[in-house]
Design a protein around this motif. Structure first.
Motif, PDB file in Angstrom:
ATOM      1  N   SER A 119      25.356 -35.478  -7.838  1.00 49.62           N
ATOM      2  CA  SER A 119      26.539 -35.119  -7.062  1.00 49.62           C
ATOM      3  C   SER A 119      27.453 -36.331  -6.883  1.00 49.62           C
ATOM      4  CB  SER A 119      26.158 -34.528  -5.706  1.00 49.62           C
ATOM      5  OG  SER A 119      25.790 -35.524  -4.807  1.00 49.62           O
ATOM      6  N   LEU A 176      21.744 -20.208  -0.437  1.00 44.57           N
ATOM      7  CA  LEU A 176      23.144 -19.976  -0.776  1.00 44.57           C
ATOM      8  C   LEU A 176      24.080 -20.516   0.304  1.00 44.57           C
ATOM      9  CD1 LEU A 176      22.977 -16.431  -2.388  1.00 44.57           C
ATOM     10  CD2 LEU A 176      23.532 -18.587  -3.487  1.00 44.57           C
ATOM     11  N   ILE A 201      24.452 -24.156  -0.174  1.00 43.29           N
ATOM     12  CA  ILE A 201      25.318 -24.464  -1.321  1.00 43.29           C
ATOM     13  C   ILE A 201      26.783 -24.280  -0.945  1.00 43.29           C
ATOM     14  CG2 ILE A 201      25.995 -23.699  -3.621  1.00 43.29           C
ATOM     15  CD1 ILE A 201      23.064 -23.142  -4.177  1.00 43.29           C
ATOM     16  N   ALA A 221      29.642 -27.104  -0.802  1.00 41.33           N
ATOM     17  CA  ALA A 221      30.847 -27.036  -1.615  1.00 41.33           C
ATOM     18  C   ALA A 221      32.099 -27.154  -0.750  1.00 41.33           C
ATOM     19  CB  ALA A 221      30.878 -25.739  -2.415  1.00 41.33           C
ATOM     20  N   VAL A 245      19.431 -26.497 -12.910  1.00 42.81           N
ATOM     21  CA  VAL A 245      20.746 -26.938 -12.444  1.00 42.81           C
ATOM     22  C   VAL A 245      21.173 -28.210 -13.156  1.00 42.81           C
ATOM     23  CG1 VAL A 245      21.981 -27.884 -10.465  1.00 42.81           C
ATOM     24  CG2 VAL A 245      20.649 -25.798 -10.220  1.00 42.81           C
ATOM     25  N   ALA A 282      28.308 -28.728  -3.750  1.00 41.23           N
ATOM     26  CA  ALA A 282      27.306 -27.679  -3.915  1.00 41.23           C
ATOM     27  C   ALA A 282      25.966 -28.276  -4.329  1.00 41.23           C
ATOM     28  CB  ALA A 282      27.782 -26.662  -4.946  1.00 41.23           C
ATOM     29  N   LEU A 283      26.024 -29.274  -5.231  1.00 44.48           N
ATOM     30  CA  LEU A 283      24.786 -29.934  -5.664  1.00 44.48           C
ATOM     31  C   LEU A 283      24.097 -30.604  -4.485  1.00 44.48           C
ATOM     32  CD1 LEU A 283      25.826 -31.612  -9.044  1.00 44.48           C
ATOM     33  CD2 LEU A 283      24.141 -29.797  -8.726  1.00 44.48           C
ATOM     34  N   GLY A 315      24.386 -29.774  -1.361  1.00 47.19           N
ATOM     35  CA  GLY A 315      23.853 -28.721  -0.507  1.00 47.19           C
ATOM     36  C   GLY A 315      22.545 -28.160  -1.053  1.00 47.19           C
ATOM     37  N   LEU A 316      22.526 -27.949  -2.368  1.00 48.52           N
ATOM     38  CA  LEU A 316      21.309 -27.440  -2.992  1.00 48.52           C
ATOM     39  C   LEU A 316      20.164 -28.429  -2.813  1.00 48.52           C
ATOM     40  CD1 LEU A 316      19.819 -25.382  -4.793  1.00 48.52           C
ATOM     41  CD2 LEU A 316      20.639 -26.660  -6.773  1.00 48.52           C
TER      42      LEU A 316
END
Lengths: 232, 550, 289
Positions: free
Chosen positions: C24, C66, C69, C73, C152, C199-200, C202-203
């Motif tokens: 990220s 989700l 993520i 984001a 991912v 998003a990365l 967050g994941l």
């Protein structure tokens, strides 16, 4: 058919410059450095907002449009320094030229561009940085052509190129001209540019001092004054 | 809001933060953004505390011990910092902070995690005295020639080396000096608390110090001091807001105060990315002072035409023999050889990619000499780094103009003068006239053409025997090119051997005594301009239809 | 399962998360040439919000992921809008300082809203390890973590190398000024880059929560700095480098922990950084500019 009208005034760089182009014509803007040539191109391409004046494109006022919208409308600028991405391959550079197009259309247009500049076909997978200066310049033009622009704008394309390469490049431009592409060119090499153009304009200290056919302009004493920098 | 100053602790920390900011300023003025300052403070604090508690030393020796210890630790860091650049440097110094902290936590001799306690107390007075002395010292440093070199490195390290600055040495000095100052601050800090622990000197402190400098402005000594002052003050005020009778809905003892601080940091960066005190702001504040200085200086310089530096003769100034260079698999130069004598202008022509700039870089020392030899008046240049070659008399300019933007025209030229060593010096006034620009102007405010002339003047200021000009006429109109031609001729008349690379064929063919033509790294032709003009191989490789005119 | 296998598994689990976080950072640096120091806080906030929401609304695990993520984001995009845009693309140091400010805003807003600095736990307890894969004994959740991380990472690389938008991102990395001339608005690319990057993060946060069982509001700074260290070790701007360095550090840390280095554990990433830089001044796979 009306082409481009620029009426443009800005105290800092350019003052009250106006020019009108018709479709299919080749215009060249001459003048020494600091005369304002790049500013005019910047205004046309949408990189800079003129403080005064309007730019009309086929009847529509585009003065407020951002750069990428003008590209969509058919104005393609090949900036000073060639405008290619040296870390991307030749193929990717061409793909970028057709970014918004559907894949099939883009492939077609890339084929057309390769037909015009066949040497690119062998170098498709090579990084653009491995091409010579003149080849990069031609890649920049090829890339701009993918969008089938109605107006091709070139900022000092011969800058930093060896004279023999410049010869070749202008040969290509002449070929484009024969195919009906409207070209606006900014140049320092007076002789070469005048041979190509239909209409020439001379900028001095931000003002348009002469406009006319190449012969007229070549003989006009104000051309020499503009280049030798004799202050009015 | 003023009564925060009545708090003794606040006063102390205000001065402490200003001193550590000053220490970082010394390091960062060479462009090295160090996040290791907390580590140096820790070393100084521990060293000072140790000699205080275990050996009973008085104040001044304690501080000297702290400085020495911090400087000692800084030396390997400084050498490591020379090998890495940019963000790698930042991260590397951040690692230093953490490694120092963890090491001290594990060192039982200095109390491990518990640290040391029982130091003789010092307070605000001692800190204030040290700070005042430090400000004086750093001001003197930055005004000295060494300070000029440091600021040049900040702007453009490669150009500084080309101008003769020993960049490695200066950068090491900066790190060590900054560390020593920071170490002293650490020792005083320890005495104020009368105890220290490793976790007081963590990554957070390093970041805070960096913020003082980056928000205050790095182009003047006042910037970091102002930054430290404002930030310390602001945080304290935010801490105390509830004392000023604000409505209870805003509870400032809470995390909100840091969120507000964060928001202000973002706002400052948006409005003043170079920091609050930009070089421009400081210059306009100092303008009345500078005007007086300028009047004094102006009278001292008459622009006398300088005496000849070298005599024309048969012995070569520069001999290039059998030089080859490869970039990986790509051959850029192949067996290139030519000689140039004093008071001669040799133009190097060739298409883009023919190897002209590569050749200049090899001669100047920016690229290593892979094959062949280079001799300057008989002495071999081959193994010397760029800045040594400049000091020996090989100067160069760059294809894309490289002047020191945050230095004035005068400072740019004076930097070049330092490389003249024991050769005859050209008069400063004459050099300034060569630039065609006012000596007090900041180089980055000038037009491109003026900047080129400043760069040429700087290169000439070192009284070179060989001058390498790389595309000096790019961006010039005909009148400016004429002036450039005049300048180059006058340099030749001084006895300098000028190697000119330029795409403007009229200029090159017009002033050169001899031409060397390169194509794909090979010399394909050599001779006088008329012969070259008519040479068919040169026509085909480079000139095309040009050159036939005129 | 042998101790060696256990350590290796721990290392891979840790390394997978590290690699995602380093990715990220690297996306932002590689494409925009800008450093963001707020990703640690984005990591923390995404995980925190997801777990709190899961707790309050009783969300299933997948939905929780989700949420993390999406929050990541969004905060990534916010970094672009509030920290990068006002400063401009050409001023990397000022932009980085602005992200420090933004990090402070995120962390302290989270602390304030949460009301305390205690961690938030997963609603459901983690299942026990019951799958046997060669020498490894792992739980379904652990397998899930490794699988998702691997997918991912491959997908991100493929996106940057082959897709249209990935190409535009690489073009932007080289020359932001040229893009508008091709009809591609720069703003859209920067938002996309920051969104993917966030998003990365967050994941990665969600996957760490799955491994640890909780997220602490104070976790941001430490993990953020480790992410930066990994990006540097791998070579600034190199996506493969970030992944190699992330997994590598995870394994090194796991082995260091099993050997028992005591308080030096927290210094492992930094010691590794210094060692690598001494040997390779541009990181493992970095390129000199």
């Amino acid at each position: 058919m009306q082409g481009l009208v620029v009426r443009y005034g800005r105290l800092v760089a350019v003052r009250g410059v106006s020019l009108t182009m018709a479709s299919g014509e080749t215009h060249v803007i001459l003048g020494r450095n600091g005369a304002g040539k790049s500013s005019v191109l910047g205004a046309i391409a949408g990189l800079a907002r003129p403080a005064e004046g309007r730019i009309r494109w086929h009847g529509e006022d585009i003065t407020a449009w951002p750069a990428h919208r003008r590209v969509a409308a058919g104005i393609a600028l090949v900036p000073e320094g060639r405008g290619v991405f040296v870390t991307l391959t030749v193929a990717e550079n061409l793909r970028l030229g057709g970014f918004g197009l559907p894949a099939a259309t883009r492939r077609e247009r890339v084929e057309e561009a390769l037909a015009l500049f066949p040497f690119l076909r062998e170098r498709l997978a090579a990084p653009a940085g491995t091409l010579s200066g003149g080849q990069q310049q031609m890649l920049g033009v090829a890339r701009a052509l993918i969008g089938r622009p109605r107006l091709l704008v070139l900022d000092e394309p011969s800058l930093g190129l060896a004279p023999v390469i410049v010869d070749e490049f202008y040969g290509q431009l002449a070929r484009l001209r024969e195919r009906g592409v409207t070209i606006l060119l900014v140049e320092q090499h007076v002789e070469r540019a005048l041979r190509l153009a239909d209409v020439a304009h001379v900028l001095n200290l931000g003002e348009l001092v002469v406009s006319g056919t190449p012969d007229e302009v070549a003989r006009d004493p104000r051309l020499e004054i503009a280049y030798l920098g004799v202050k009015p | 809001m003023i009564d925060v100053f009545q708090n003794d602790a606040f006063r102390f920390f205000l001065l402490f933060n200003m001193l550590v900011a000053l220490g970082m300023y010394v390091v960062y003025s060479t462009g090295q953004l160090s996040l290791g300052q907390a580590g140096f403070a820790a070393v100084g604090a521990y060293a000072g505390s140790y000699v205080d508690v275990k050996l009973g030393w008085p104040l001044v020796p304690v501080l000297l011990a702290a400085a020495a210890a911090a400087a000692l630790v800084a030396i390997p860091v400084a050498f490591g910092a020379n090998r890495v650049r940019g963000l790698y440097l930042v991260m590397g110094t951040l690692a230093v902070t953490e490694v120092v902290r963890v090491s001290l936590s594990n060192l039982d001799a200095v109390g491990g995690i518990q640290g040391i306690h029982g130091m003789e107390p010092s307070g605000v007075l001692e800190m204030a005295v040290v700070l005042a002395l430090a400000i004086g010292g750093v001001a003197w440093l930055m005004a000295s020639p060494l300070g000029l070199e440091m600021r040049a490195i900040f702007d453009d390290e490669d150009a500084a080396a080309a101008a003769g600055v020993s960049t490695r040495t200066v950068k090491i000095i900066a790190v060590v000096a900054g560390a020593a100052l920071t170490g002293i601050a650490g020792a005083l800090f320890a005495r104020y608390l009368s105890f220290i622990r490793p976790d007081l000197f963590g990554i957070g402190l390093s970041f805070s110090i960096a913020l003082y400098v980056l928000i205050g402005g790095v182009h003047s000594l006042a910037g970091p001091l102002v930054g430290a002052f404002l930030i310390t003050y602001l945080l304290e005020v935010l801490n105390r807001m509830q004392q000023f009778g604000l409505p209870p809905v805003l509870d400032f003892a809470s995390p909100w105060r840091f969120a507000i601080y964060g928001g202000l940091v973002m706002a400052v960066m948006a409005v003043r990315p170079e920091g609050l005190l930009t070089r421009g702001a400081v210059r306009s504040l100092l303008a009345p002072l500078r005007r007086r200085v300028r009047r004094l200086r102006a009278s001292a310089h008459a622009a006398a035409t300088p005496a000849r530096l070298w005599t024309a003769g048969d012995s070569a100034a520069l001999e290039v023999v059998g030089v080859g260079h490869r970039f990986g698999g790509l051959v850029a130069l192949e067996d290139v050889a030519f000689t140039i004598r004093p008071a001669e202008i040799v133009a190097l022509l060739g298409a883009n990619g023919a190897g002209k700039t590569t050749l200049i870089n090899v001669v100047a020392g920016r690229l290593p000499l892979q094959r062949g030899s280079l001799r300057l008046s008989g002495a071999s240049l081959g193994l010397l780094p760029a800045h040594r070659r400049t000091r020996l008399g090989v100067s160069r300019t760059f294809q894309s103009v490289r002047v020191f933007g945050h230095l004035t025209v005068g400072e740019n030229v004076r930097l070049g003068l330092r490389a003249a060593r024991d050769r005859a010096r050209l008069p400063l006034g004459w050099l300034i006239e060569l630039t065609g620009a006012p000596p007090e102007a900041l180089a980055r405010d000038l037009t491109l053409v003026s900047q080129r002339r400043v760069e040429i003047a700087r290169a000439v200021a070192s009284s070179p025997s060989v001058l390498l000009l790389d595309e000096p006429s790019a961006g010039m109109n005909e009148r400016e090119r004429g002036e450039l031609a005049q300048i180059i001729r006058s340099l030749r008349d001084l006895g300098i051997a000028v190697v000119l690379v330029d795409h403007n064929v009229d200029l090159a063919l017009g002033i050169a005594d001899r031409i060397v033509v390169l194509d794909f790294g090979l010399v394909i032709a050599e001779g006088v301009p008329d012969a070259i003009r008519r040479d068919e191989r040169v026509r085909a490789a480079y000139l095309g239809t040009m050159g036939r005119s005129a | 399962m042998t101790e060696l296998a256990q350590t290796l598994l721990n290392g891979l689990l840790l390394g997978a998360n590290y690699a995602l976080l380093a990715l990220s950072y690297t996306l932002v640096f590689g494409v925009l040439r800008l450093l963001t120091l707020a990703h640690g806080q984005i990591f923390m906030a995404a995980g925190l919000v997801a777990l709190v929401a899961a707790d309050r609304q009783g969300l299933p695990l997948i939905v929780t992921g989700l949420v993390a993520i999406v929050v990541g984001a969004s905060l990534g995009v916010a970094t672009d809008l509030f920290a990068f845009r006002p400063v401009g693309l050409g001023r990397p140091i000022a932009a980085a300082v602005a992200t420090i400010g933004f990090a402070l805003v995120i962390e302290n807003t989270a602390l304030q809203l949460r009301g305390s600095s205690t961690a938030v736990a997963l609603r459901e307890p983690l299942p026990a390890p019951d799958l046997v894969l060669g020498p490894f004994l792992l739980s379904t959740v652990q397998l899930f973590i490794l699988a998702i991380a691997a997918v991912v990472m491959v997908a991100t690389n493929a996106f940057v190398d082959r897709s249209r938008w990935g190409m535009a991102m690489r073009a932007l990395a080289e020359s932001p000024r040229l893009l508008p001339l091709l009809g591609i608005p720069v703003g859209r690319i920067t938002v996309l880059t920051l969104a993917i990057s966030g998003a990365l993060a967050g994941l990665a946060s969600f996957l760490v929560a799955l491994r640890n069982g909780s997220v602490s509001p104070l976790a941001g700074t430490d993990i953020g700095l480790v992410g930066l260290a990994i990006m540097t070790i791998g070579g600034l701007g190199s996506l493969p480098g970030a992944m190699v360095a992330g997994i590598g550090l995870g394994i090194v840390e796991a082995f260091a922990s099993s050997i028992g280095v005591g308080t030096f554990q927290s210094a492992v990433p930094w010691l590794l950084l210094v060692l690598i830089l001494l040997v390779r001044p541009h990181g493992i796979l970095g390129k000199p500019e």
